[in-house]
Each structure stands twice: as C-alpha cells, then as structure tokens.
Design an enzyme around this catalytic site. Structure first.
Site, short mmCIF file in Angstrom:
data_model
loop_
_atom_site.label_atom_id
_atom_site.label_comp_id
_atom_site.label_asym_id
_atom_site.label_seq_id
_atom_site.Cartn_x
_atom_site.Cartn_y
_atom_site.Cartn_z
N ASP A 116 0.62 -1.21 -0.01
CA ASP A 116 -0.03 -0.05 -0.13
C ASP A 116 0.80 1.34 -0.13
O ASP A 116 1.74 1.59 0.82
CB ASP A 116 -0.89 0.08 1.32
CG ASP A 116 -2.00 1.04 1.12
OD1 ASP A 116 -1.89 1.73 0.15
OD2 ASP A 116 -2.70 1.11 2.03
N SER A 157 -6.98 4.42 -3.80
CA SER A 157 -6.85 2.89 -3.81
C SER A 157 -8.17 2.42 -4.43
O SER A 157 -7.79 1.25 -4.89
CB SER A 157 -6.81 2.63 -2.24
OG SER A 157 -5.67 3.24 -1.74
N THR A 210 -8.85 -1.42 -1.38
CA THR A 210 -7.90 -2.18 -2.06
C THR A 210 -8.52 -3.72 -2.12
O THR A 210 -8.69 -4.29 -3.36
CB THR A 210 -6.55 -2.23 -1.59
OG1 THR A 210 -5.97 -0.85 -1.84
CG2 THR A 210 -5.64 -3.28 -2.45
N GLU A 326 -2.08 -7.64 0.78
CA GLU A 326 -1.98 -6.59 0.56
C GLU A 326 -1.26 -6.19 2.26
O GLU A 326 -1.84 -6.88 3.11
CB GLU A 326 -2.82 -5.77 0.62
CG GLU A 326 -2.63 -4.22 0.75
CD GLU A 326 -3.73 -3.18 0.78
OE1 GLU A 326 -3.68 -1.96 0.44
OE2 GLU A 326 -5.09 -3.61 1.20
#
Length: 327
Positions: A116, A157, A210, A326
C-alpha cells in the site's frame, strides 16, 4: 514431489507508467520479446535474450529457463551447480512433452502482493537499508501497471484496485464498477468461473478499498457495509483481515450457511488451527494493529502466517488459485 509453477506479482499501488524490461548488473535491458513454443498442443512462453544479458541476471531463480539468441539454445539455471545448463534447441522443446520440466510452462497459480503506497522510493530505501539486496530484485522480469483514475489526475486506492483487478480505469471511489457504474468482472470472478480457488489476506479491513476491488461492486469505497454484503456473492474461498464492524450478525450467519467458518477472534492463531476449506476471518473491528506494539497490542506475524495458511488451503485445488495479499 509434483512441481507447480506459481506466478508472483508485486504491484506498486500508485504506479502510473509501464514497462516490460528488467535491468541486469551490466545495466543492459533484457529483451522483452518472448519465445513462443508449441509443445504437446500447448503454447509455451519463455524470455529471449543474448548471452551477455543472460549472464547479467543477478541471482537467477533455480530452474529459470531462457532462450539464448546467440547460441540458439535453451538454457535453465541450476542453483545447485550455480551455472546455466544447456537444455536443448527450440526444436527439441517443440518435440518434447515437457512433463518433466518447467520449460516455458504457464503458471498454475498467481499471488498478487500489493504494498500500500509503495513505489520506487520505498523499494530503493529498503534495498539500500538491506545491504543492496532485496528478494524482489531477483525476479527476471520487472513491469509496471497503469492504475490511473478516470476522474482525477491522482488515483485513489479504489480506482487503482479496480484497475489492477479488472483492467478498467474508473472514477475515484468506485470499486468494481466502470465510470458509468456498470459492474466489471474482476480477476477473482474470472478465476472462479474457470474452477480456480481464490483468496485475500490483508492487514487492514477486508472492506477497505484495495481488498474490496477484488470482490465487491460499489460506487463508494465508504459504503463498507454494502461492500461486506457483496462478499456473500463472491464465493471467495479464503478472506482474512479486519472489518468485523461491517459484518452484521445476520450477514455472518448467512455467510456461515454457505459453508464458511467465520472467525471473529482477535487471535489470528485461531485461523492457523482451522480445518475448514472456506474461511472468513475478521480479526479486528477495523484495521489490525501495527506490527510493533502501540497500545500494548501488535499483529506480530499475522500477515506471513495467515498467508501461509491461505496458501495451504488454496493449493488443494488441482486447477490452481489466485491469492491477493496486501500489507
């Protein structure tokens, strides 16, 4: 032991450019052209490069296969011997079954790893801090994906995740929708349609932008309750992260009725001890704690250990899997 090819993809969330080359230690770019070979009725791909470019690859992966355009032969790297070994000619590969080799085989599994906010500055800083070595720099190919927004000069995002999961550029804030608010099929849905298993492991809420981009279809990333409801129709096999506050007891019961083990403990080891083939683990009300303790709590090794658990579950599918991670 049966060997399986897995494609590991590291994505820079806010990357705006694209490329299809990697740089060797001599500074020369590897050719992006791929050798396409038909073997046993299947199309196979492997990189073409010169002898200089092949020898310039830093720390090549064991079993890496390339076609040397100078010698007009196939080579694979053996970490055991530390040398490139000649395999044969292009004709040899075309006439082989390929059953005992990874030569040019298409990957069975895909692992998406998203950092991220990570970009080249962060990678370079980590590279320097780690003594000029990072595992990701060993990959024979480096590429970049355009994740620009359809509504702003600066993507967010939601739009970036939608671009990565669907290939469609959309409005900031949209997940799984095009700018006209039409649903667009994501990579997880394509995988499911083809019989593969799917999963998501994150350290934030599973309803954040995300991860939502890989299973939900909403016109606002802030509609996290609606995003949570979309999980019910996703048929995703494994979903691990935070976000318990967005899943009502009724929704959790409906998800459980579809064969999931729903884990709501803050102790991620409950996930590791599960024997269920389908898991929804909501390990925090919102995002998980930081790695280092802040208020007496920390997530510790949750990401690595839960990723390993997800891989254990998903790899049972002989057709393959796609996992998004992530951090």
């Amino acid at each position: 032991m049966k060997k399986t090819l897995t494609l590991l993809v590291l994505l820079l969330l806010f990357s705006q450019a694209f490329s299809q080359v990697s740089i060797g230690k001599d500074g020369a770019p590897h050719e992006s052209a791929m050798l396409e070979v038909v073997s046993s009725g299947k199309g196979l791909l492997m990189p073409r490069m010169t002898t200089v470019q092949r020898n310039a690859i830093e720390n090549p992966a064991d079993g890496l296969c390339v076609y040397d355009t100078d010698e007009e032969r196939l080579f694979h790297y053996s970490s055991k011997s530390g040398v490139w070994e000649k395999v044969g000619t292009e004709t040899d590969l075309r006439n082989s079954s390929g059953s005992n080799s990874n030569l040019g085989r298409k990957p069975k599994n895909i692992i998406f790893m998203i950092g991220d906010g990570m970009s080249f500055a962060q990678i370079q800083a980590a590279f320097i801090e780690n003594g000029n070595r990072l595992n990701m720099t060993n990959f024979p190919y480096t590429g970049m994906a355009r994740t620009y927004s359809a509504s702003s000069k600066v993507t967010d995002s939601a739009a970036a995740a939608t671009a990565m999961s669907t290939g469609v550029k959309t409005t900031n804030g949209f997940v799984g929708l095009d700018p006209a608010r039409n649903k667009v099929e994501n990579i997880m849905e394509v995988a499911k349609r083809n019989g593969l298993s799917t999963g998501v492991v994150v350290t934030n809420s599973v309803t954040n932008a995300t991860p939502a981009g890989f299973y939900a279809h909403q016109d606002s990333r802030k509609s996290e309750t609606a995003i949570a409801a979309d999980f019910l129709d996703s048929d995703m096999d494994v979903c691990i992260g935070g976000g318990l506050a967005q899943f009502s007891s009724g929704l959790r019961n409906s998800i459980q009725a579809k064969g999931y083990e729903v884990i709501t403990s803050t102790d991620y080891r409950k996930v590791l001890n599960s024997n269920s083939p389908k898991i929804l683990a909501l390990l925090a009300s919102g995002n998980l704690p930081r790695v280092a303790p802040t208020s007496g709590t920390a997530r510790g090794a949750m990401l690595s250990e839960c990723t390993t658990k997800a891989l254990d579950i998903l790899s049972k599918n002989e057709k393959g899997f796609i996992l998004m991670v992530e951090g």
